[in-house]
Write an enzyme that holds these catalytic residues in place. Structure first.
Site, PDB file in Angstrom:
ATOM      1  N   TYR A  92       0.856  -1.190   0.000  1.00 60.03           N
ATOM      2  CA  TYR A  92       0.000   0.000   0.000  1.00 60.03           C
ATOM      3  C   TYR A  92       0.893   1.241   0.000  1.00 60.03           C
ATOM      4  O   TYR A  92       1.934   1.242  -0.629  1.00 60.03           O
ATOM      5  CB  TYR A  92      -1.013  -0.028   1.156  1.00 60.03           C
ATOM      6  CG  TYR A  92      -2.219   0.792   0.785  1.00 60.03           C
ATOM      7  CD1 TYR A  92      -3.018   0.415  -0.288  1.00 60.03           C
ATOM      8  CD2 TYR A  92      -2.527   1.967   1.447  1.00 60.03           C
ATOM      9  CE1 TYR A  92      -4.096   1.183  -0.691  1.00 60.03           C
ATOM     10  CE2 TYR A  92      -3.611   2.746   1.057  1.00 60.03           C
ATOM     11  CZ  TYR A  92      -4.390   2.343  -0.013  1.00 60.03           C
ATOM     12  OH  TYR A  92      -5.446   3.113  -0.421  1.00 60.03           O
ATOM     13  N   ARG A 145      -8.936  10.472  -8.271  1.00 64.84           N
ATOM     14  CA  ARG A 145      -8.062  11.207  -7.346  1.00 64.84           C
ATOM     15  C   ARG A 145      -7.274  10.192  -6.524  1.00 64.84           C
ATOM     16  O   ARG A 145      -7.535   9.963  -5.348  1.00 64.84           O
ATOM     17  CB  ARG A 145      -8.906  12.103  -6.430  1.00 64.84           C
ATOM     18  CG  ARG A 145      -8.121  13.216  -5.759  1.00 64.84           C
ATOM     19  CD  ARG A 145      -8.397  13.292  -4.269  1.00 64.84           C
ATOM     20  NE  ARG A 145      -7.955  12.090  -3.578  1.00 64.84           N
ATOM     21  CZ  ARG A 145      -8.143  11.863  -2.283  1.00 64.84           C
ATOM     22  NH1 ARG A 145      -8.792  12.722  -1.555  1.00 64.84           N
ATOM     23  NH2 ARG A 145      -7.700  10.758  -1.703  1.00 64.84           N
ATOM     24  N   LYS A 163      -5.956  -2.082  -0.790  1.00 66.02           N
ATOM     25  CA  LYS A 163      -6.783  -1.841   0.393  1.00 66.02           C
ATOM     26  C   LYS A 163      -7.366  -3.154   0.913  1.00 66.02           C
ATOM     27  O   LYS A 163      -7.401  -3.411   2.120  1.00 66.02           O
ATOM     28  CB  LYS A 163      -7.914  -0.881   0.030  1.00 66.02           C
ATOM     29  CG  LYS A 163      -8.354   0.024   1.149  1.00 66.02           C
ATOM     30  CD  LYS A 163      -7.416   1.203   1.298  1.00 66.02           C
ATOM     31  CE  LYS A 163      -7.915   2.215   2.281  1.00 66.02           C
ATOM     32  NZ  LYS A 163      -7.141   3.448   2.299  1.00 66.02           N
ATOM     33  N   GLU A 234     -13.478   4.829  -2.436  1.00 64.00           N
ATOM     34  CA  GLU A 234     -12.056   5.130  -2.252  1.00 64.00           C
ATOM     35  C   GLU A 234     -11.522   5.999  -3.389  1.00 64.00           C
ATOM     36  O   GLU A 234     -11.708   5.692  -4.574  1.00 64.00           O
ATOM     37  CB  GLU A 234     -11.272   3.809  -2.219  1.00 64.00           C
ATOM     38  CG  GLU A 234      -9.820   3.954  -1.836  1.00 64.00           C
ATOM     39  CD  GLU A 234      -9.616   4.227  -0.355  1.00 64.00           C
ATOM     40  OE1 GLU A 234      -8.582   4.819  -0.011  1.00 64.00           O
ATOM     41  OE2 GLU A 234     -10.488   3.834   0.433  1.00 64.00           O
ATOM     42  N   ASP A 235     -10.865   7.093  -3.029  1.00 61.72           N
ATOM     43  CA  ASP A 235     -10.130   7.946  -3.978  1.00 61.72           C
ATOM     44  C   ASP A 235     -11.008   8.508  -5.098  1.00 61.72           C
ATOM     45  O   ASP A 235     -10.631   8.490  -6.283  1.00 61.72           O
ATOM     46  CB  ASP A 235      -8.931   7.191  -4.553  1.00 61.72           C
ATOM     47  CG  ASP A 235      -7.791   7.102  -3.531  1.00 61.72           C
ATOM     48  OD1 ASP A 235      -7.960   7.620  -2.421  1.00 61.72           O
ATOM     49  OD2 ASP A 235      -6.738   6.532  -3.855  1.00 61.72           O
ATOM     50  N   ASP A 257     -13.491   6.065   2.861  1.00 66.44           N
ATOM     51  CA  ASP A 257     -12.313   5.986   3.723  1.00 66.44           C
ATOM     52  C   ASP A 257     -11.505   7.277   3.710  1.00 66.44           C
ATOM     53  O   ASP A 257     -10.937   7.666   4.729  1.00 66.44           O
ATOM     54  CB  ASP A 257     -11.431   4.809   3.310  1.00 66.44           C
ATOM     55  CG  ASP A 257     -10.303   4.573   4.303  1.00 66.44           C
ATOM     56  OD1 ASP A 257     -10.584   4.489   5.509  1.00 66.44           O
ATOM     57  OD2 ASP A 257      -9.145   4.501   3.877  1.00 66.44           O
ATOM     58  N   ASP A 258     -11.439   7.954   2.570  1.00 67.32           N
ATOM     59  CA  ASP A 258     -10.674   9.193   2.491  1.00 67.32           C
ATOM     60  C   ASP A 258     -11.267  10.271   3.396  1.00 67.32           C
ATOM     61  O   ASP A 258     -10.539  11.086   3.964  1.00 67.32           O
ATOM     62  CB  ASP A 258     -10.643   9.714   1.048  1.00 67.32           C
ATOM     63  CG  ASP A 258     -10.104   8.681   0.089  1.00 67.32           C
ATOM     64  OD1 ASP A 258      -8.946   8.275   0.252  1.00 67.32           O
ATOM     65  OD2 ASP A 258     -10.849   8.260  -0.809  1.00 67.32           O
ATOM     66  N   ASN A 396      -0.357  11.747   1.196  1.00 71.30           N
ATOM     67  CA  ASN A 396       0.274  10.559   0.621  1.00 71.30           C
ATOM     68  C   ASN A 396       0.495  10.756  -0.868  1.00 71.30           C
ATOM     69  O   ASN A 396      -0.236  11.512  -1.507  1.00 71.30           O
ATOM     70  CB  ASN A 396      -0.630   9.338   0.836  1.00 71.30           C
ATOM     71  CG  ASN A 396      -0.571   8.813   2.241  1.00 71.30           C
ATOM     72  OD1 ASN A 396       0.494   8.684   2.802  1.00 71.30           O
ATOM     73  ND2 ASN A 396      -1.729   8.520   2.820  1.00 71.30           N
TER      74      ASN A 396
END
Length: 535
Positions: A92, A145, A163, A234-235, A257-258, A396
């Site tokens: 990850y 993203r 993930k 996610e993202d 999660d973000d 990150n």
């Protein structure tokens, strides 16, 4: 017979290579197909680790581990669990960032499920092609993203794959119950569109109502085929991230999660920092650099935590301030998005340094994706205002961090309480060794997901994130704090995830959002559910 024997060695869920015993080799028709030696799984783990350490670059290590996952799933997870501190950065963040950028160029074999605009009207049908019928956790991205790297299109599939590997390694969710999904609606990245090796839908991004309809069709198909599945978004780009979160958070078992996972792990770190600073959480002022989904998600959960401590909604929001690329977020600005408006206070608009001077925050949280934005002047100013400034550089991958651990400790003369989104090594400053804690979402989402799955929760309200954050903070030891770390060691991650899962499930039962009855011994029930990769 011969083909069946070879199929065993080629099936990653069944293969254990040279760990097949002599009796198994005889019974399964494997004699002659393997070297003479019969090895323990631990010996195989050592061979894998030797191979990893011989590689010159992390992307090579990533490819090695990805291939291992395909050919021997149990060995892959045994390696990940036994060497989590070394392996997590490879499967990850930060390595998954580079792996996602190069996904189409390092592609070996397919993992996960792909949906494109061409599949509209057929998603329920093609979902039947997935071989598993009991999916409990889905991670889906549209690749727009990816970390701080932007629009990577279908290359973003590396994120759901990574993930879900952490869901298994960190919380023991069985890998056959996990489904990575790429919502490949195109890309606006011209470099990808002109790349002959790009594997994704070769068009500009689908947007607007057509995009939302494709997501809705997927969600409905999942509800029909996998009614117990948790969907983790996610993202996604901030507007879509918030739009989808608001659409589905009260309808289905889902979270982002973000926004929410990052919020919970950051909140846990802030809770833990109060044990060093001596300042209670409720008396803290927080300034965010960056006003996207991650930062505002943290703020939203902190508001809920402040209100839980007895503050009014207005009082809670006034503890939280934002600075974006245009300066301090204030009420007089006309360029703010809806999720920023609750934090647009009456004040004079100013630049970052002047905002620090006027607000005088105790805690500084960076979620910008812009490296180096916590300059020496910023850290020194925070150090003048605070005996122990709390500095979170959460962007990150590592190359995007607002500052490094060494910079934070050096510029603050060793006063800073530092945490980051990606890992940094130990820092020796004036004879004291600091172990900077990584505010890794893996401290939260695996245990949270496990708890929600165990209770068969119908939704995941903020209360579950709050209890997860509080539980994690309570698991930080005095020894961790003495080292300068706001989080436990990753080597404890499976134990931590079980404790968080217990707390989350208990809260779900208490809130009456659990669709299953509570077992008589919840901890034992969870421990019996989790996956162990031993042969």
């Amino acid at each position: 017979m011969q083909k069946r024997c070879l199929a065993i060695l080629e099936d990653g869920t069944l293969n254990k290579s040279v760990s097949f015993s002599k009796e198994e080799r005889e019974k399964l028709g494997l004699r002659g197909l393997l070297p003479y030696s019969v090895e323990t799984q631990d010996t195989q783990v050592q061979r894998v680790m030797d191979g990893i350490r011989r590689k010159g670059f992390d992307i090579e290590r990533y490819i090695l581990l990805s291939s291992l996952q395909e050919r021997d799933e149990r060995l892959f997870y045994k390696v990940a669990i036994d060497h989590i501190e070394e392996i997590m950065p490879l499967i990850y963040t930060p390595t998954v960032g580079q792996a996602s950028k190069e996904f189409s160029h390092i592609f070996r074999s397919p993992k996960g499920f792909y949906i494109t605009p061409d599949d509209k009207g057929d998603i329920e049908t093609i979902l039947e092609n997935w071989p598993e019928n009991d999916i409990r956790i889905i991670v889906i991205t549209d690749g727009q993203r990816i970390l701080g790297l932007g629009d990577l299109g279908a290359n973003g599939m590396g994120i759901p794959i990574g993930k879900l590997a952490l869901y298994t390694a960190c919380a023991g969710i069985p890998p056959h119950q996990a489904l990575p999904v790429m919502l490949d609606v195109g890309t606006n990245n011209e470099e990808l569109l002109s790349d002959p090796l790009y594997l994704g839908y070769p068009h500009k991004r689908l947007e607007g109502q057509a995009y939302l309809e494709l997501v809705e069709e997927f969600v409905q198909a999942v509800q029909k085929k996998y009614p117990r599945a948790l969907i983790q978004f996610e993202d996604f780009l901030t507007p879509n991230a918030y739009g989808l979160l608001n659409t589905y958070r009260d309808r289905i078992l889902s979270f982002n999660d973000d926004i929410q996972g990052t919020a919970a792990v950051a909140l846990a770190g802030v809770y833990a920092s109060s044990r060093i600073t001596g300042r209670s959480f409720v008396d803290s002022k927080v300034m965010f650099l960056g006003a996207g989904s991650a930062a505002t998600g943290i703020a939203d959960l902190m508001v809920a935590a402040f209100v839980n401590e007895g503050l009014s909604l207005e009082e809670a929001r006034k503890r939280l301030w934002f600075v974006d690329s245009e300066g301090l977020v204030v009420a007089s600005r006309t360029d703010l998005r809806s999720h920023n408006l609750p934090y647009a206070h009456e004040a004079i608009q100013s630049n970052f340094i002047d905002a620090i001077d006027s607000v005088q925050p105790h805690i500084l949280i960076g979620a910008t994706g812009a490296p180096g934005t916590f300059t020496q002047e910023v850290i020194e100013r925070m150090s003048v205002l605070n005996e122990h400034p709390v500095i979170f550089a959460l962007s990150n991958p590592t190359s995007k961090a607002e500052c490094t651990a060494e910079q934070a400790y050096t510029w603050s003369n060793g006063k800073a309480i530092f945490s980051s989104g990606s890992p940094f090594g130990n820092v020796n400053y004036n004879g004291k060794v600091f172990r900077p804690g990584q505010g890794n979402n893996a401290y939260i989402f695996p245990g949270l997901g496990l708890g929600a799955i165990i209770a068969n929760a119908s939704i995941i309200p903020d209360e579950l994130f709050l209890v997860a954050a509080k539980t994690l903070a309570q698991l930080v030891t005095d020894e961790n704090l003495q080292e300068g770390a706001l989080y436990p060691r990753l080597t404890e991650i499976r134990r931590l995830s079980i404790e968080i899962a217990i707390a989350v499930a208990e809260k779900a039962y208490k809130m009456k959002i659990a669709r299953d009855e509570k077992p008589s011994n919840l901890k034992k029930y969870i421990e019996e559910y989790i996956y162990h990769p031993n042969y």
